[in-house]
Design an enzyme around this catalytic site. Sequence first.
Site, PDB file in Angstrom:
ATOM      1  N   ARG A   1      -7.923  11.313   9.909  1.00 43.03           N
ATOM      2  CA  ARG A   1      -7.474  10.131  10.500  1.00 43.03           C
ATOM      3  C   ARG A   1      -6.458  10.048  11.338  1.00 43.03           C
ATOM      4  O   ARG A   1      -5.458   9.360  11.238  1.00 43.03           O
ATOM      5  CB  ARG A   1      -7.296   8.992   9.501  1.00 43.03           C
ATOM      6  CG  ARG A   1      -8.578   8.785   8.372  1.00 43.03           C
ATOM      7  CD  ARG A   1      -8.095   7.663   7.549  1.00 43.03           C
ATOM      8  NE  ARG A   1      -9.067   7.333   6.595  1.00 43.03           N
ATOM      9  CZ  ARG A   1      -9.191   6.271   5.661  1.00 43.03           C
ATOM     10  NH1 ARG A   1      -8.062   5.531   5.658  1.00 43.03           N
ATOM     11  NH2 ARG A   1     -10.217   5.828   5.225  1.00 43.03           N
TER      12      ARG A   1
ATOM     13  N   ASP B   1      -0.770   2.407   9.933  1.00 49.62           N
ATOM     14  CA  ASP B   1      -1.853   1.350   9.824  1.00 49.62           C
ATOM     15  C   ASP B   1      -1.857   0.039  10.483  1.00 49.62           C
ATOM     16  O   ASP B   1      -0.735  -0.514  10.468  1.00 49.62           O
ATOM     17  CB  ASP B   1      -2.360   1.110   8.339  1.00 49.62           C
ATOM     18  CG  ASP B   1      -2.753   2.371   7.592  1.00 49.62           C
ATOM     19  OD1 ASP B   1      -2.805   3.653   8.009  1.00 49.62           O
ATOM     20  OD2 ASP B   1      -3.122   2.022   6.385  1.00 49.62           O
TER      21      ASP B   1
ATOM     22  N   ASP C   1      -0.110   5.730   1.478  1.00 50.23           N
ATOM     23  CA  ASP C   1      -1.532   5.530   2.063  1.00 50.23           C
ATOM     24  C   ASP C   1      -1.552   6.174   3.535  1.00 50.23           C
ATOM     25  O   ASP C   1      -1.660   7.150   3.786  1.00 50.23           O
ATOM     26  CB  ASP C   1      -1.532   3.894   1.938  1.00 50.23           C
ATOM     27  CG  ASP C   1      -2.757   3.523   2.475  1.00 50.23           C
ATOM     28  OD1 ASP C   1      -3.623   4.367   1.999  1.00 50.23           O
ATOM     29  OD2 ASP C   1      -2.966   2.308   2.746  1.00 50.23           O
TER      30      ASP C   1
ATOM     31  N   ASP D   1       0.734  -1.234   0.034  1.00 49.59           N
ATOM     32  CA  ASP D   1       0.058  -0.196   0.075  1.00 49.59           C
ATOM     33  C   ASP D   1       1.002   1.335   0.158  1.00 49.59           C
ATOM     34  O   ASP D   1       0.177   2.200  -0.480  1.00 49.59           O
ATOM     35  CB  ASP D   1      -0.943   0.152   1.157  1.00 49.59           C
ATOM     36  CG  ASP D   1      -1.946  -0.934   1.138  1.00 49.59           C
ATOM     37  OD1 ASP D   1      -2.451  -1.554   0.034  1.00 49.59           O
ATOM     38  OD2 ASP D   1      -2.305  -1.447   2.003  1.00 49.59           O
TER      39      ASP D   1
END
Length: 411
Positions: free
Chosen positions: A289, A237, A233, A209
């Site tokens: 986020r 994560d 990305d 990603d």
Amino acid sequence: MAIPLSLFFLILPLLCLLGLAPSFISSSPIQDPEQVVQQVNQSIRNATIARRNLGFLSCGTGNPIDDCWRCDPHWEKNRQRLADCAIGFGKNAIGGRDGKIYVVTNPSDRDPVNPRPGTLRHAVIQDEPLWIIFASDMVIKLKEELIINSFKTIDGRGANVHIAGGPCITIQYVTNVIIQGINIHDCKRAGNAYVRDSPTHYGWRTTSDGDGVSIFGGSHIWVDHCSLSNCNDGLIDAIHGSTAITISNNYFTHHNKVMLLGHSDSYKQDKNMQVTIAFNHFGEGLVQRMPRCRHGYFHVVNNDYTHWEMYAIGGSADPTINSQGNRFLAPDNVNNKEVTKHEDAPQSDWNHWNWRSEGDLMLNGAFFTPSGTGASSSYAKASSLGARSSSLVTSLTAGAGALVCKKGSRC
């Protein structure tokens, strides 16, 4: 003879300081709500008292991680002591504490299947525990994603180390990894290639990603004092059943989707995810986020949010979000003052999600939309350390990001 539970938690911090504490490696969610909240706060208070009595806080900032090791002028001779300084849900991540020191001398990454000794890739794939350090300043442009094996620490203290310009770090189905003091930026997608992940195995990797740090089915992970920006990305994560994670003292800048915690709304294996996000600075050029949560339990504590364009903290799929002692400075745009975003659900559904703001400082019109119940028992599985006052956030996060540490002096 059995020790009463209350007495055990009273003496636990002293046992930790003496190196006699029992090893907790279970990544199961915490189960006993009110008692756990009380025990966590009491153990934090006891540990603070004990450290002060032992003289560790003579240069203290109030940041419990930094005060554990940065006061030591001989930190480079006691590097592995860092592993005992973690807090939060990732506090049991020991990385390469019990292994040898591995010195990276070569920044190249020419062959991801047959990495040369002295390179970072050769270090991280080894089976034994290793504490990995760097001989000098270096920029490492990886050819393929760096797949880390269990029980590894990547320790950039004392050198200016950048992982940048190529694919970056993957922590997949492994445990006990610490990443400290690295600049991680401009990470790209790669893949459709063979990559080695251990001395005895390499395999075909599909397209990655382009995350800065990708945690996939990992547990007991600690990312501390890194500077992260501008990746393809996410910056960090964590998905596919990852848990027991602490993300602390990092400096995030210039990025859209900063941090995703949870694979998808339908991936129920993430329901036991527990992540602590503490003492970070979410800085200029960020959009959203910080984090974006799905299933699981998230303790967002004593962070400094100075920039966002859309929102700071969001979620879907009924996550429990415990926001304590943070400072939120809203953007000037009147339409983006809200800290929170309840996503992919009507209000009739998200009204039942447990999201609370406790002791947060709201500036420039910032506001947090709470939901669910305010009872402390509802947030036990999302409580991992005692929050400090939001008025102290400036000092708690002053050293966020990769530090400039010189051997022979306090860092």
